[in-house]
Design a protein around this motif. Structure first.
Motif, mmCIF file in Angstrom:
data_model
loop_
_atom_site.group_PDB
_atom_site.id
_atom_site.type_symbol
_atom_site.label_atom_id
_atom_site.label_comp_id
_atom_site.label_asym_id
_atom_site.label_seq_id
_atom_site.Cartn_x
_atom_site.Cartn_y
_atom_site.Cartn_z
ATOM 1 N N LYS A 1 -2.126 11.120 -34.776
ATOM 2 C CA LYS A 1 -3.293 11.659 -34.292
ATOM 3 C C LYS A 1 -2.779 12.275 -32.907
ATOM 4 O O LYS A 1 -3.494 13.099 -32.363
ATOM 5 C CB LYS A 1 -4.281 10.504 -33.716
ATOM 6 C CG LYS A 1 -4.704 9.732 -34.978
ATOM 7 C CD LYS A 1 -5.222 10.613 -36.079
ATOM 8 C CE LYS A 1 -5.819 10.034 -37.273
ATOM 9 N NZ LYS A 1 -4.626 9.559 -38.168
ATOM 10 N N CYS B 1 -10.132 11.703 -30.466
ATOM 11 C CA CYS B 1 -8.971 10.923 -30.883
ATOM 12 C C CYS B 1 -9.080 9.821 -31.162
ATOM 13 O O CYS B 1 -8.704 9.123 -32.246
ATOM 14 C CB CYS B 1 -7.938 11.220 -29.639
ATOM 15 S SG CYS B 1 -6.165 10.703 -30.358
ATOM 16 N N LEU C 1 -11.173 9.662 -34.447
ATOM 17 C CA LEU C 1 -10.099 9.914 -35.601
ATOM 18 C C LEU C 1 -9.154 8.577 -35.979
ATOM 19 O O LEU C 1 -8.887 8.431 -36.925
ATOM 20 C CB LEU C 1 -9.195 11.144 -35.235
ATOM 21 C CG LEU C 1 -10.007 12.275 -35.303
ATOM 22 C CD1 LEU C 1 -9.035 13.599 -35.011
ATOM 23 C CD2 LEU C 1 -10.594 12.863 -36.728
ATOM 24 N N THR C 2 -8.825 7.875 -34.891
ATOM 25 C CA THR C 2 -7.937 6.815 -35.162
ATOM 26 C C THR C 2 -8.396 5.543 -35.886
ATOM 27 O O THR C 2 -8.074 5.010 -36.552
ATOM 28 C CB THR C 2 -7.171 6.411 -33.899
ATOM 29 O OG1 THR C 2 -6.659 7.653 -33.055
ATOM 30 C CG2 THR C 2 -6.071 5.304 -33.945
ATOM 31 N N GLY D 1 -5.915 5.594 -29.416
ATOM 32 C CA GLY D 1 -6.276 6.996 -29.377
ATOM 33 C C GLY D 1 -6.788 7.525 -28.451
ATOM 34 O O GLY D 1 -6.340 8.586 -27.742
#
Length: 262
Positions: free
Chosen positions: A105, A126, A129-130, A191
């Motif tokens: 990431k 982020c 997405l993590t 993230g």
């Protein structure tokens, strides 16, 4: 509160205190330089000295983490239910999901910066997405592993596929969901902090970067401690909601020992 419950409540605190005492004595006995490993007392002093900056950074990091986590929860649930309910969709999407999760990431952050600029949005994305992948995978697994015999019995009783999914498969996947939430909330902090270190002018990650560049190691450890405390609090919140929502899953006594041991 009986003796077992008291022991369980105190054991994390006693373990933490013991660990920090050993750390403190080791740093003092061997005269470890603060630039290498600061003692817990030095870290605590840094937290007091830089408390306004730490509080401001913690608030920013908590905000981006929670927003990213909630987005991951929403989209993870939707995708997990969709994938888990359809073997064809599972076979089609699963390789894509695995490949997506394999991408570091931190490598995506520069792309997010090019799209959205430096600031809060890349950190939120982020974190999203993590944290997204564990939720989607666990929910899909919980739904897809519904016993075929149970599904056959329900269909023989006239239950439609949507009814089985809504009233049996999704409630059955709740333990999987909460297990993934406790993982995802900590990953969301990772993230956020990584994004703040790469492309932000606020947050704990930004403070970490500034402190490390000026060799203020005690402040670095103080920042890491704040992130750890935030993560523990959010994990505890997820665990509390799990206990309230899925108490029917837990068996045995209150000690939580499934084997019945002491």
């Amino acid at each position: 509160m009986n003796r077992v419950q008291l022991r369980q409540a105190l054991s994390p605190w006693l373990t933490a205190v013991g660990m920090f005492l050993i750390w403190e004595f080791a740093c003092r006995i061997w005269a470890v330089p603060e630039i290498i490993l600061p003692a817990p007392s030095a870290i605590f002093q840094a937290m007091l000295d830089f408390w306004p900056s730490l509080a401001e950074g913690a608030a920013q990091t908590l905000f981006t983490t929670v927003i990213g986590f909630l987005l991951a929860l929403l989209f993870g649930l939707l995708l997990g239910v969709t994938v888990g309910a359809s073997p064809a969709i599972y076979r089609a999407i699963n390789p894509i999901m695995i490949g997506f999760n394999s991408i570091p990431k931190v490598a995506v952050v520069p792309v997010l910066v090019m799209w959205f600029g430096i600031g809060t949005i890349p950190a939120v994305l982020c974190a999203f997405l993590t944290a997204f992948f564990p939720i989607a995978v666990n929910v899909a697994t919980g739904i897809a592993t519904l016993e075929p015999e149970l599904a056959d019995v329900l269909r023989s009783l006239g239950a439609r596929r949507s009814v089985i999914l809504r009233k049996v498969a999704i409630p059955r996947s709740l333990p999987y969901l909460f297990a993934s939430l406790k993982i995802s909330i900590t990953l969301a902090f990772v993230g956020s902090v990584v994004s703040e270190m790469v492309a932000s002018n606020a947050g704990i990650g930004y403070l970490l970067l500034n402190a490390s560049s000026s060799f203020r190691v005690s402040l670095v450890f103080a920042s890491l401690t704040v992130v750890a405390i935030l993560g523990i609090c959010m994990y505890g919140l997820a665990d509390f909601v799990e206990r309230r929502s899925t108490g029917w899953v837990r068996r045995g006594n209150e000690s939580g020992d499934a084997l019945g041991g002491g």
